[in-house]
Scaffold this motif. Structure first.
Motif, PDB file in Angstrom:
ATOM      1  N   MET A 269       0.834  -1.210   0.000  1.00 51.01           N
ATOM      2  CA  MET A 269       0.000   0.000   0.000  1.00 51.01           C
ATOM      3  C   MET A 269       0.863   1.253   0.000  1.00 51.01           C
ATOM      4  O   MET A 269       0.571   2.212  -0.704  1.00 51.01           O
ATOM      5  N   GLY A 270       1.943   1.240   0.781  1.00 49.79           N
ATOM      6  CA  GLY A 270       2.842   2.390   0.816  1.00 49.79           C
ATOM      7  C   GLY A 270       3.496   2.659  -0.531  1.00 49.79           C
ATOM      8  O   GLY A 270       3.575   3.802  -0.986  1.00 49.79           O
ATOM      9  N   ALA A 271       3.946   1.593  -1.186  1.00 54.78           N
ATOM     10  CA  ALA A 271       4.577   1.749  -2.505  1.00 54.78           C
ATOM     11  C   ALA A 271       3.568   2.236  -3.539  1.00 54.78           C
ATOM     12  O   ALA A 271       3.871   3.124  -4.347  1.00 54.78           O
ATOM     13  N   HIS A 272       2.366   1.674  -3.510  1.00 52.37           N
ATOM     14  CA  HIS A 272       1.336   2.112  -4.463  1.00 52.37           C
ATOM     15  C   HIS A 272       0.895   3.546  -4.178  1.00 52.37           C
ATOM     16  O   HIS A 272       0.602   4.304  -5.113  1.00 52.37           O
ATOM     17  N   GLN A 273       0.866   3.945  -2.906  1.00 54.88           N
ATOM     18  CA  GLN A 273       0.507   5.329  -2.585  1.00 54.88           C
ATOM     19  C   GLN A 273       1.559   6.294  -3.122  1.00 54.88           C
ATOM     20  O   GLN A 273       1.217   7.345  -3.680  1.00 54.88           O
ATOM     21  N   THR A 274       2.829   5.938  -3.015  1.00 55.23           N
ATOM     22  CA  THR A 274       3.893   6.768  -3.577  1.00 55.23           C
ATOM     23  C   THR A 274       3.740   6.864  -5.085  1.00 55.23           C
ATOM     24  O   THR A 274       3.883   7.941  -5.674  1.00 55.23           O
ATOM     25  N   TRP A 275       3.434   5.743  -5.722  1.00 50.70           N
ATOM     26  CA  TRP A 275       3.225   5.728  -7.173  1.00 50.70           C
ATOM     27  C   TRP A 275       2.052   6.634  -7.543  1.00 50.70           C
ATOM     28  O   TRP A 275       2.143   7.444  -8.471  1.00 50.70           O
ATOM     29  N   LEU A 276       0.944   6.520  -6.799  1.00 51.20           N
ATOM     30  CA  LEU A 276      -0.223   7.379  -7.058  1.00 51.20           C
ATOM     31  C   LEU A 276       0.122   8.857  -6.879  1.00 51.20           C
ATOM     32  O   LEU A 276      -0.291   9.702  -7.683  1.00 51.20           O
ATOM     33  N   ASP A 277       0.880   9.169  -5.832  1.00 52.19           N
ATOM     34  CA  ASP A 277       1.263  10.570  -5.580  1.00 52.19           C
ATOM     35  C   ASP A 277       2.126  11.134  -6.711  1.00 52.19           C
ATOM     36  O   ASP A 277       1.919  12.266  -7.159  1.00 52.19           O
ATOM     37  N   THR A 278       3.092  10.337  -7.180  1.00 57.21           N
ATOM     38  CA  THR A 278       3.952  10.828  -8.261  1.00 57.21           C
ATOM     39  C   THR A 278       3.164  10.984  -9.555  1.00 57.21           C
ATOM     40  O   THR A 278       3.359  11.961 -10.289  1.00 57.21           O
ATOM     41  N   LEU A 279       2.254  10.049  -9.821  1.00 62.89           N
ATOM     42  CA  LEU A 279       1.428  10.163 -11.029  1.00 62.89           C
ATOM     43  C   LEU A 279       0.534  11.393 -10.972  1.00 62.89           C
ATOM     44  O   LEU A 279       0.365  12.099 -11.973  1.00 62.89           O
ATOM     45  N   ALA A 280      -0.045  11.664  -9.810  1.00 60.17           N
ATOM     46  CA  ALA A 280      -0.892  12.854  -9.667  1.00 60.17           C
ATOM     47  C   ALA A 280      -0.082  14.118  -9.946  1.00 60.17           C
ATOM     48  O   ALA A 280      -0.551  15.033 -10.641  1.00 60.17           O
ATOM     49  N   ASN A 281       1.135  14.163  -9.436  1.00 64.03           N
ATOM     50  CA  ASN A 281       2.009  15.315  -9.678  1.00 64.03           C
ATOM     51  C   ASN A 281       2.375  15.421 -11.158  1.00 64.03           C
ATOM     52  O   ASN A 281       2.362  16.516 -11.739  1.00 64.03           O
ATOM     53  N   ASN A 282       2.679  14.298 -11.783  1.00 61.54           N
ATOM     54  CA  ASN A 282       3.025  14.297 -13.207  1.00 61.54           C
ATOM     55  C   ASN A 282       1.860  14.801 -14.054  1.00 61.54           C
ATOM     56  O   ASN A 282       2.035  15.624 -14.958  1.00 61.54           O
ATOM     57  N   ILE A 283       0.660  14.299 -13.760  1.00 60.71           N
ATOM     58  CA  ILE A 283      -0.517  14.689 -14.536  1.00 60.71           C
ATOM     59  C   ILE A 283      -0.846  16.157 -14.315  1.00 60.71           C
ATOM     60  O   ILE A 283      -1.195  16.881 -15.254  1.00 60.71           O
ATOM     61  N   ALA A 284      -0.710  16.617 -13.074  1.00 61.01           N
ATOM     62  CA  ALA A 284      -0.987  18.023 -12.775  1.00 61.01           C
ATOM     63  C   ALA A 284      -0.044  18.963 -13.517  1.00 61.01           C
ATOM     64  O   ALA A 284      -0.402  20.102 -13.823  1.00 61.01           O
ATOM     65  N   ASN A 285       1.159  18.478 -13.821  1.00 62.18           N
ATOM     66  CA  ASN A 285       2.164  19.325 -14.478  1.00 62.18           C
ATOM     67  C   ASN A 285       2.371  19.002 -15.950  1.00 62.18           C
ATOM     68  O   ASN A 285       3.350  19.459 -16.553  1.00 62.18           O
ATOM     69  N   ILE A 286       1.476  18.248 -16.539  1.00 57.99           N
ATOM     70  CA  ILE A 286       1.646  17.799 -17.920  1.00 57.99           C
ATOM     71  C   ILE A 286       1.732  18.972 -18.898  1.00 57.99           C
ATOM     72  O   ILE A 286       2.383  18.886 -19.926  1.00 57.99           O
ATOM     73  N   ASN A 287       1.074  20.084 -18.569  1.00 60.82           N
ATOM     74  CA  ASN A 287       1.088  21.261 -19.449  1.00 60.82           C
ATOM     75  C   ASN A 287       1.949  22.403 -18.912  1.00 60.82           C
ATOM     76  O   ASN A 287       1.843  23.530 -19.393  1.00 60.82           O
ATOM     77  N   THR A 288       2.780  22.121 -17.933  1.00 58.32           N
ATOM     78  CA  THR A 288       3.661  23.142 -17.375  1.00 58.32           C
ATOM     79  C   THR A 288       4.800  23.403 -18.353  1.00 58.32           C
ATOM     80  O   THR A 288       5.516  22.485 -18.743  1.00 58.32           O
ATOM     81  N   VAL A 289       4.943  24.651 -18.755  1.00 50.51           N
ATOM     82  CA  VAL A 289       6.022  25.010 -19.673  1.00 50.51           C
ATOM     83  C   VAL A 289       6.964  25.996 -18.988  1.00 50.51           C
ATOM     84  O   VAL A 289       6.584  26.689 -18.042  1.00 50.51           O
ATOM     85  N   THR A 290       8.191  26.016 -19.475  1.00 46.86           N
ATOM     86  CA  THR A 290       9.201  26.958 -18.998  1.00 46.86           C
ATOM     87  C   THR A 290       9.856  27.595 -20.214  1.00 46.86           C
ATOM     88  O   THR A 290       9.610  27.193 -21.358  1.00 46.86           O
ATOM     89  N   SER A 291      10.698  28.558 -19.945  1.00 48.14           N
ATOM     90  CA  SER A 291      11.467  29.141 -21.045  1.00 48.14           C
ATOM     91  C   SER A 291      12.472  28.096 -21.531  1.00 48.14           C
ATOM     92  O   SER A 291      12.795  27.146 -20.819  1.00 48.14           O
ATOM     93  N   THR A 292      12.977  28.283 -22.721  1.00 46.80           N
ATOM     94  CA  THR A 292      13.922  27.311 -23.287  1.00 46.80           C
ATOM     95  C   THR A 292      15.262  27.319 -22.549  1.00 46.80           C
ATOM     96  O   THR A 292      16.037  26.383 -22.683  1.00 46.80           O
ATOM     97  N   SER A 293      15.506  28.343 -21.761  1.00 48.70           N
ATOM     98  CA  SER A 293      16.762  28.400 -21.003  1.00 48.70           C
ATOM     99  C   SER A 293      16.663  27.636 -19.682  1.00 48.70           C
ATOM    100  O   SER A 293      17.656  27.506 -18.971  1.00 48.70           O
TER     101      SER A 293
END
Length: 131
Positions: A15-39
């Motif tokens: 459960m702990g490992a799957h919760q970490t996986w869920l947390d990282t996926l949520a963060n990845n999905i939340a930032n899927i459209n996050t852009v930065t400058s090319t620098s």
């Protein structure tokens, strides 16, 4: 032979490992459209590295991150765009993240069920001892 406490310990680690996986996926999905400058570096998607523990169970051994180079996207209207009209976006595939999200959720649910079953087994053993 594996006892109820062993099942609880192993299911708890899962459960702990799957919760970490869920947390990282949520963060990845939340930032899927996050852009930065090319620098700057792109948002780096995360993925837990899980390993087996001697005696049963698993543990999160670390977190891997995706390539900070990401990908260049033409978006001349974006205030972060460079002189050529490009911004840096994460090189993360939403379909893959969503597929992993379903797998992580199902793994977590399976671990919860194993925990419930182990608790039921332990409770039944206590009832036998009381009779």
């Amino acid at each position: 032979m594996m006892g109820a406490f062993d099942m609880l310990r192993i299911a708890g680690s899962s459960m702990g490992a799957h919760q970490t996986w869920l947390d990282t996926l949520a963060n990845n999905i939340a930032n899927i459209n996050t852009v930065t400058s090319t620098s700057q570096s792109a948002f780096q998607a995360q993925m837990p590295i899980v390993r087996a523990v001697p005696g049963g169970g698993v543990e999160v051994a670390g977190i891997a991150e995706s390539d900070p180079q990401g990908r260049l996207v033409s978006d001349p209207e974006n205030p972060l765009a460079d002189a050529d009209g490009y911004v840096r976006a994460p090189d993360t595939d939403l379909a893959s993240q969503m597929t992993q999200l379903v797998m992580a959720q199902r793994g977590f649910q399976a671990s919860v069920q194993v925990t419930k079953d182990a608790q039921d087994t332990y409770s039944a053993a206590l009832q036998i001892g009381r009779a």
